[in-house]
Scaffold this motif. Structure first.
Motif, PDB file in Angstrom:
ATOM      1  N   LYS A  95      -9.805  -5.291   4.505  1.00  0.00           N
ATOM      2  CA  LYS A  95     -10.744  -4.191   4.266  1.00  0.00           C
ATOM      3  C   LYS A  95     -11.238  -3.613   5.583  1.00  0.00           C
ATOM      4  O   LYS A  95     -11.367  -2.397   5.730  1.00  0.00           O
ATOM      5  CB  LYS A  95     -11.927  -4.674   3.422  1.00  0.00           C
ATOM      6  CG  LYS A  95     -13.007  -3.618   3.234  1.00  0.00           C
ATOM      7  CD  LYS A  95     -14.208  -4.142   2.469  1.00  0.00           C
ATOM      8  CE  LYS A  95     -15.310  -3.094   2.394  1.00  0.00           C
ATOM      9  NZ  LYS A  95     -16.497  -3.591   1.659  1.00  0.00           N
ATOM     10  N   GLU A  96     -11.522  -4.485   6.566  1.00  0.00           N
ATOM     11  CA  GLU A  96     -12.051  -4.016   7.847  1.00  0.00           C
ATOM     12  C   GLU A  96     -11.072  -3.076   8.548  1.00  0.00           C
ATOM     13  O   GLU A  96     -11.479  -2.091   9.177  1.00  0.00           O
ATOM     14  CB  GLU A  96     -12.371  -5.211   8.757  1.00  0.00           C
ATOM     15  CG  GLU A  96     -13.511  -6.090   8.284  1.00  0.00           C
ATOM     16  CD  GLU A  96     -13.139  -7.011   7.139  1.00  0.00           C
ATOM     17  OE1 GLU A  96     -14.051  -7.609   6.535  1.00  0.00           O
ATOM     18  OE2 GLU A  96     -11.922  -7.147   6.859  1.00  0.00           O
ATOM     19  N   GLU A  97      -9.772  -3.364   8.457  1.00  0.00           N
ATOM     20  CA  GLU A  97      -8.761  -2.492   9.044  1.00  0.00           C
ATOM     21  C   GLU A  97      -8.724  -1.149   8.320  1.00  0.00           C
ATOM     22  O   GLU A  97      -8.611  -0.091   8.953  1.00  0.00           O
ATOM     23  CB  GLU A  97      -7.389  -3.150   8.964  1.00  0.00           C
ATOM     24  CG  GLU A  97      -7.227  -4.403   9.795  1.00  0.00           C
ATOM     25  CD  GLU A  97      -5.843  -5.010   9.623  1.00  0.00           C
ATOM     26  OE1 GLU A  97      -4.935  -4.626  10.389  1.00  0.00           O
ATOM     27  OE2 GLU A  97      -5.669  -5.837   8.718  1.00  0.00           O
ATOM     28  N   CYS A  98      -8.815  -1.192   6.999  1.00  0.00           N
ATOM     29  CA  CYS A  98      -8.791   0.041   6.207  1.00  0.00           C
ATOM     30  C   CYS A  98      -9.969   0.940   6.570  1.00  0.00           C
ATOM     31  O   CYS A  98      -9.816   2.148   6.766  1.00  0.00           O
ATOM     32  CB  CYS A  98      -8.820  -0.282   4.708  1.00  0.00           C
ATOM     33  SG  CYS A  98      -7.404  -1.217   4.105  1.00  0.00           S
ATOM     34  N   VAL A  99     -11.154   0.342   6.655  1.00  0.00           N
ATOM     35  CA  VAL A  99     -12.356   1.117   6.972  1.00  0.00           C
ATOM     36  C   VAL A  99     -12.243   1.734   8.356  1.00  0.00           C
ATOM     37  O   VAL A  99     -12.608   2.899   8.566  1.00  0.00           O
ATOM     38  CB  VAL A  99     -13.613   0.222   6.883  1.00  0.00           C
ATOM     39  CG1 VAL A  99     -14.830   0.947   7.445  1.00  0.00           C
ATOM     40  CG2 VAL A  99     -13.866  -0.191   5.441  1.00  0.00           C
ATOM     41  N   VAL A 167      -3.713   3.624   3.253  1.00  0.00           N
ATOM     42  CA  VAL A 167      -4.971   3.059   2.769  1.00  0.00           C
ATOM     43  C   VAL A 167      -5.319   3.725   1.444  1.00  0.00           C
ATOM     44  O   VAL A 167      -5.245   4.954   1.327  1.00  0.00           O
ATOM     45  CB  VAL A 167      -6.115   3.280   3.778  1.00  0.00           C
ATOM     46  CG1 VAL A 167      -7.451   2.845   3.180  1.00  0.00           C
ATOM     47  CG2 VAL A 167      -5.844   2.526   5.070  1.00  0.00           C
ATOM     48  N   LEU A 168      -5.694   2.924   0.459  1.00  0.00           N
ATOM     49  CA  LEU A 168      -6.069   3.442  -0.849  1.00  0.00           C
ATOM     50  C   LEU A 168      -7.468   2.934  -1.198  1.00  0.00           C
ATOM     51  O   LEU A 168      -7.743   1.738  -1.089  1.00  0.00           O
ATOM     52  CB  LEU A 168      -5.068   3.001  -1.921  1.00  0.00           C
ATOM     53  CG  LEU A 168      -5.324   3.490  -3.351  1.00  0.00           C
ATOM     54  CD1 LEU A 168      -5.242   5.015  -3.417  1.00  0.00           C
ATOM     55  CD2 LEU A 168      -4.327   2.859  -4.313  1.00  0.00           C
ATOM     56  N   VAL A 169      -8.330   3.853  -1.605  1.00  0.00           N
ATOM     57  CA  VAL A 169      -9.707   3.514  -1.960  1.00  0.00           C
ATOM     58  C   VAL A 169      -9.942   3.901  -3.419  1.00  0.00           C
ATOM     59  O   VAL A 169      -9.646   5.028  -3.822  1.00  0.00           O
ATOM     60  CB  VAL A 169     -10.716   4.264  -1.065  1.00  0.00           C
ATOM     61  CG1 VAL A 169     -12.150   3.910  -1.467  1.00  0.00           C
ATOM     62  CG2 VAL A 169     -10.476   3.949   0.403  1.00  0.00           C
ATOM     63  N   HIS A 170     -10.460   2.978  -4.200  1.00  0.00           N
ATOM     64  CA  HIS A 170     -10.889   3.272  -5.565  1.00  0.00           C
ATOM     65  C   HIS A 170     -12.417   3.270  -5.596  1.00  0.00           C
ATOM     66  O   HIS A 170     -13.053   2.406  -4.973  1.00  0.00           O
ATOM     67  CB  HIS A 170     -10.353   2.240  -6.554  1.00  0.00           C
ATOM     68  CG  HIS A 170      -8.885   2.346  -6.793  1.00  0.00           C
ATOM     69  ND1 HIS A 170      -7.954   1.639  -6.056  1.00  0.00           N
ATOM     70  CD2 HIS A 170      -8.176   3.098  -7.676  1.00  0.00           C
ATOM     71  CE1 HIS A 170      -6.740   1.933  -6.481  1.00  0.00           C
ATOM     72  NE2 HIS A 170      -6.844   2.820  -7.451  1.00  0.00           N
ATOM     73  N   PRO A 204     -17.070   3.869  -2.512  1.00  0.00           N
ATOM     74  CA  PRO A 204     -15.900   2.966  -2.624  1.00  0.00           C
ATOM     75  C   PRO A 204     -16.243   1.666  -3.346  1.00  0.00           C
ATOM     76  O   PRO A 204     -17.300   1.071  -3.114  1.00  0.00           O
ATOM     77  CB  PRO A 204     -15.530   2.702  -1.163  1.00  0.00           C
ATOM     78  CG  PRO A 204     -16.161   3.814  -0.391  1.00  0.00           C
ATOM     79  CD  PRO A 204     -17.434   4.125  -1.116  1.00  0.00           C
ATOM     80  N   HIS A 205     -15.349   1.246  -4.221  1.00  0.00           N
ATOM     81  CA  HIS A 205     -15.472  -0.049  -4.886  1.00  0.00           C
ATOM     82  C   HIS A 205     -14.425  -1.029  -4.373  1.00  0.00           C
ATOM     83  O   HIS A 205     -14.672  -2.226  -4.338  1.00  0.00           O
ATOM     84  CB  HIS A 205     -15.311   0.116  -6.397  1.00  0.00           C
ATOM     85  CG  HIS A 205     -16.456   0.843  -7.043  1.00  0.00           C
ATOM     86  ND1 HIS A 205     -16.463   1.195  -8.363  1.00  0.00           N
ATOM     87  CD2 HIS A 205     -17.629   1.287  -6.525  1.00  0.00           C
ATOM     88  CE1 HIS A 205     -17.601   1.826  -8.652  1.00  0.00           C
ATOM     89  NE2 HIS A 205     -18.303   1.901  -7.551  1.00  0.00           N
ATOM     90  N   ARG A 206     -13.261  -0.499  -3.985  1.00  0.00           N
ATOM     91  CA  ARG A 206     -12.179  -1.387  -3.556  1.00  0.00           C
ATOM     92  C   ARG A 206     -11.306  -0.687  -2.517  1.00  0.00           C
ATOM     93  O   ARG A 206     -10.929   0.466  -2.698  1.00  0.00           O
ATOM     94  CB  ARG A 206     -11.329  -1.806  -4.752  1.00  0.00           C
ATOM     95  CG  ARG A 206     -10.202  -2.779  -4.423  1.00  0.00           C
ATOM     96  CD  ARG A 206      -9.700  -3.474  -5.684  1.00  0.00           C
ATOM     97  NE  ARG A 206      -9.203  -2.520  -6.665  1.00  0.00           N
ATOM     98  CZ  ARG A 206      -7.906  -2.198  -6.804  1.00  0.00           C
ATOM     99  NH1 ARG A 206      -7.002  -2.759  -6.016  1.00  0.00           N
ATOM    100  NH2 ARG A 206      -7.519  -1.349  -7.725  1.00  0.00           N
ATOM    101  N   PHE A 207     -11.008  -1.407  -1.421  1.00  0.00           N
ATOM    102  CA  PHE A 207     -10.123  -0.920  -0.367  1.00  0.00           C
ATOM    103  C   PHE A 207      -8.849  -1.758  -0.387  1.00  0.00           C
ATOM    104  O   PHE A 207      -8.915  -2.988  -0.405  1.00  0.00           O
ATOM    105  CB  PHE A 207     -10.756  -1.073   1.016  1.00  0.00           C
ATOM    106  CG  PHE A 207     -11.938  -0.185   1.281  1.00  0.00           C
ATOM    107  CD1 PHE A 207     -11.778   1.009   1.997  1.00  0.00           C
ATOM    108  CD2 PHE A 207     -13.203  -0.532   0.838  1.00  0.00           C
ATOM    109  CE1 PHE A 207     -12.876   1.812   2.260  1.00  0.00           C
ATOM    110  CE2 PHE A 207     -14.296   0.269   1.096  1.00  0.00           C
ATOM    111  CZ  PHE A 207     -14.137   1.447   1.806  1.00  0.00           C
ATOM    112  N   THR A 208      -7.708  -1.107  -0.378  1.00  0.00           N
ATOM    113  CA  THR A 208      -6.442  -1.802  -0.198  1.00  0.00           C
ATOM    114  C   THR A 208      -5.617  -1.032   0.821  1.00  0.00           C
ATOM    115  O   THR A 208      -5.728   0.201   0.920  1.00  0.00           O
ATOM    116  CB  THR A 208      -5.640  -1.934  -1.507  1.00  0.00           C
ATOM    117  OG1 THR A 208      -5.423  -0.627  -2.059  1.00  0.00           O
ATOM    118  CG2 THR A 208      -6.391  -2.782  -2.505  1.00  0.00           C
TER     119      THR A 208
END
Length: 215
Positions: A95-99, A167-170, A204-208
């Motif tokens: 998650k930290e990389e995605c953010v 990166v995909l964020v829901h 955001p609820h979920r980062f992948t």
């Protein structure tokens, strides 16, 4: 250090080395521009075309890429045709990389349910206090949403080097508050013409995320 303009090593080799180091650290061109104070256009020039660096620019790039000048400009290992290329490797990202990748801002894509079909459109956005904020026309479908599901996607690919990430964020999308507008107003400016005065925020609820490497 001599700050006169100078060509360092073989320009194409150094440009490749700078680009590979940047991508290996998961940094965007905007990240390097911010760290060095150089323009994005200058970074692109350095990575893609013959160039001459000043000593100051070399030191700035070395610090930004967290690598010594000697290692950055040292002999480049030739790519021998006898050795088969490494198979691309797909790696998940934390998650930290995605953010960190999203924080740079720019252009991403949103996906949401339209009147009769799924909609996927590009948006200019900024990342502010844990929210992904974008602007849209007040009569658009997404402008009418309030705590509705939405997805946000950001990616980068380099076909030549066969590397990239996605990166995909829901989350849920809602209109921003007046206080959030005051902070975001100068940080997100749509490229498209027309009036886009409806500010929307994705919670955001979920980062992948996934990254593909070829070395």
């Amino acid at each position: 250090m001599d700050t006169r303009s100078q060509t360092v090593g073989t320009p194409s080799d150094l440009g490749i080395r700078i680009r590979e180091r940047r991508l290996g650290l998961g940094l965007s061109i905007a990240d390097i521009a911010q760290r060095t104070g150089l323009s994005r256009e200058r970074i692109v020039h350095v990575e893609t075309r013959p160039f001459a660096l000043t000593g100051r620019e070399l030191a700035q790039l070395s610090a930004a890429l967290d690598i010594s000048i000697g290692d950055l400009t040292g002999p480049h290992e030739p790519r021998t045709p006898q050795r088969p290329p490494l198979a691309p490797v797909l790696e998940p990202m934390r998650k930290e990389e995605c953010v960190k990748l999203i924080e740079a801002g720019g252009v991403g894509r949103i996906a949401y349910s339209g009147a009769d079909e799924l909609m996927v459109i590009p948006v200019n956005y900024c990342y502010l206090n844990g929210l992904i904020i974008f602007r849209t026309a007040s009569d658009s479908v997404v402008a009418q949403y309030d705590l509705e599901p939405i997805a946000f996607e950001l990616d980068f690919t380099d076909e030549g080097l066969q590397v990239g990430w996605s990166v995909l964020v829901h989350g849920m999308v809602r209109p921003v508050t007046s206080q959030e507008i005051d902070v975001a107003r100068d940080r997100v400016k749509p490229w498209a013409g027309g009036t886009r005065e409806s500010y929307m925020a994705i919670e955001p609820h979920r980062f992948t995320g996934r990254r593909i490497r070829s070395w």
